[in-house]
Design a protein around this motif. Structure first.
Motif: not given
Length: 203
Positions: A7, A15-16, A19, A22-23
């Motif tokens: 990321a 932003k990456n 993500k 969250y993953f």
């Protein structure tokens, strides 16, 4: 960790990274919980510190699992020892081409010696895992979960809704209780294991 590293390579980084986080904290934690709950369901409170000691089955399966655990330990040690490596490199003026003879030989000797010393101490104190549990309960829980939530609350106190604030306070109190419980459990393990302790004991 791999999604987090990936990321940071492409824009937009924040932003990456979100993500990836969250993953990691949804899908990524499932294998951890699976091993935890399945292990406790199978072996109960008699589970040994090193879970593979309880596992029965073909020799090759245990061999592959132990080799994988060993490789993971080596990688984890390198990651967590990175600040020490960086400090030693800076102190002794190691910079430039990593494959230069001086740099390469210094890193092999110093980093190899550091890992050897850590391995020796771990073998010398066979219930070192109990002390790691204690330091984790005292430091990892507060720094990773309690402090992070509290800092987020302080930094965004005027931007958060009541539900968001409530959620972060739940995290703070839950992990504070977990930290106290883990500290008590680690002290109990140290007290129990110290009764049968001798140098290089196979516990």
């Amino acid at each position: 960790m791999l999604p987090e590293i990936q990321a940071t390579i492409q824009q937009p980084v924040v932003k990456n990274m979100m993500k990836a986080l969250y993953f990691q904290f949804t899908v990524g934690v499932l294998p951890l919980y699976l091993v935890t709950f399945a292990g406790y369901w199978a072996y109960g409170s008699s589970t040994q510190t090193f879970l593979l000691n309880n596992v029965n089955g073909p020799i090759w399966v245990k061999a592959v699992a132990n080799i994988t655990a060993f490789l993971q330990s080596v990688i984890a040690l390198h990651i967590f020892a990175s600040p020490m490596y960086e400090y030693l490199d800076t102190k002794h003026g190691i910079k430039g081409n990593a494959l230069a003879f001086k740099n390469l030989s210094f890193r092999i000797l110093v980093r190899g010696g550091y890992m050897t010393l850590n391995t020796f101490v771990s073998a010398l104190l066979p219930f070192l895992g109990d002390f790691m549990s204690l330091t984790g309960a005292i430091s990892t829980f507060p720094l990773t979960f309690i402090l992070a939530n509290h800092m987020y609350l302080v930094a965004n106190k005027n931007k958060l809704t009541s539900i968001q604030k409530f959620w972060h306070w739940i995290n703070i109190w839950f992990f504070a209780i977990m930290s106290v419980a883990a500290t008590i459990a680690a002290l109990r393990l140290i007290a129990l294991d110290s009764k049968t302790y001798h140098v290089f004991a196979d516990l």
